[in-house]
Design an enzyme around this catalytic site. Sequence first.
Site, short mmCIF file in Angstrom:
data_model
loop_
_atom_site.label_atom_id
_atom_site.label_comp_id
_atom_site.label_asym_id
_atom_site.label_seq_id
_atom_site.Cartn_x
_atom_site.Cartn_y
_atom_site.Cartn_z
N GLY A 18 -11.82 61.50 -49.99
CA GLY A 18 -11.26 60.36 -50.70
C GLY A 18 -10.40 59.42 -49.88
N ASN A 64 -11.23 56.52 -48.60
CA ASN A 64 -11.41 55.14 -49.09
C ASN A 64 -10.69 54.94 -50.42
OD1 ASN A 64 -13.18 53.29 -47.41
ND2 ASN A 64 -14.32 55.21 -47.31
N ILE A 90 -26.87 60.80 -56.29
CA ILE A 90 -27.77 59.66 -56.52
C ILE A 90 -27.71 59.35 -58.01
CG2 ILE A 90 -30.17 58.88 -56.46
CD1 ILE A 90 -29.89 59.58 -53.72
N ASN A 115 -20.19 49.83 -53.91
CA ASN A 115 -20.28 51.01 -53.05
C ASN A 115 -19.86 50.62 -51.64
OD1 ASN A 115 -21.06 53.69 -52.23
ND2 ASN A 115 -22.92 52.81 -51.33
N HIS A 118 -20.73 51.66 -47.69
CA HIS A 118 -21.73 52.41 -46.92
C HIS A 118 -21.37 52.29 -45.43
CE1 HIS A 118 -25.57 54.23 -46.01
NE2 HIS A 118 -25.70 53.34 -45.05
N THR A 145 -27.46 48.48 -56.77
CA THR A 145 -28.66 48.21 -57.56
C THR A 145 -29.52 49.47 -57.51
OG1 THR A 145 -29.77 47.33 -55.62
CG2 THR A 145 -28.68 45.73 -57.07
N ASP A 152 -28.70 51.65 -51.44
CA ASP A 152 -28.17 51.00 -50.23
C ASP A 152 -28.80 49.64 -49.93
OD1 ASP A 152 -26.48 53.18 -49.85
OD2 ASP A 152 -27.87 54.21 -48.50
C1 GRF Z 1 -17.36 57.05 -46.09
O1 GRF Z 1 -17.78 56.97 -44.75
C2 GRF Z 1 -18.18 56.16 -46.97
O2 GRF Z 1 -18.62 55.00 -46.32
C3 GRF Z 1 -19.36 57.04 -47.29
O3 GRF Z 1 -18.83 58.33 -47.43
C4 GRF Z 1 -17.62 58.42 -46.68
C5 GRF Z 1 -16.56 58.83 -47.66
O4 GRF Z 1 -15.34 59.10 -47.03
N1 GRF Z 1 -20.05 56.55 -48.46
P1 GRF Z 1 -14.01 59.22 -47.88
O5 GRF Z 1 -14.27 60.31 -48.92
O6 GRF Z 1 -13.74 57.90 -48.50
O7 GRF Z 1 -12.96 59.64 -46.90
#
Ligand code: GRF
Length: 212
Positions: free
Chosen positions: A12, A14, A88, A103, A105, A137, A141
């Site tokens: 977590g 992000n 997914i 999202n 990525h 969508t 990705d």
């Molecule tokens: C990140 O690299 C994000 O881009 C990808 O999964 C990872 C999640 O990391 N979708 P965190 O859980 O946010 O640390």
Amino acid sequence: METLVILISGRGSNMQALLEAGLPINRVVVISNDPDAEGLKIAASLGALVACIDHRNFQSREAFDAALADEIDRHQPDLIALAGFMRILTDGFVLRYQGRLLNIHPSLLPAYPGLQTHRRALQDGVKIHGCTVHFVTAAVDHGPIVIQAAVPVMPDDTPQILASRVLQAEHRIYPQAVRWFFQERLKLSGQMVTVSRAVVHDSVIYSPGLQD
Ligand code: GRF
């Protein structure tokens, strides 16, 4: 009341960046599909509401997505942000939240959709790599791109070193994208996203056209 729901599966970071960004929102709800996700503790310690819908309790993807949607809808969010959410999603779920599902990525899409993005980028010898925030969508990705950040690939990089360089950029662009959304500055038209009143600033590459 401006409400953001963040979906996570793991550490977590992000999500934490979003919670610590001082976004113009009143309420954040963090939902995990895994009760052991480290991010749930961090979310609670930062004052977010937390919930878990354990995917292992459901027989099918459709049944899990229906339960997840019920939990999300209880909070009536303006926006749902996937942040390392490792499930997914069914087309029905994606359609239900079209235009308010983001999202992040870890690649410069459309390069390297899917998993192992850093390893694949190194194998290809690319010199620039990065990350992308996009609307979700049904095509995994491939949704409309809101913002991208590029990072250099260095000769001695391992997938782990490159991942941590990209992650720092992720922590900058995800809050920026969510801020724009709540400021109602994102305009979505087909595959194209434009941001009104955006300024280009260092080391962040903006994918949308700028608009006054
Ligand atoms: C990140 O690299 C994000 O881009 C990808 O999964 C990872 C999640 O990391 N979708 P965190 O859980 O946010 O640390």
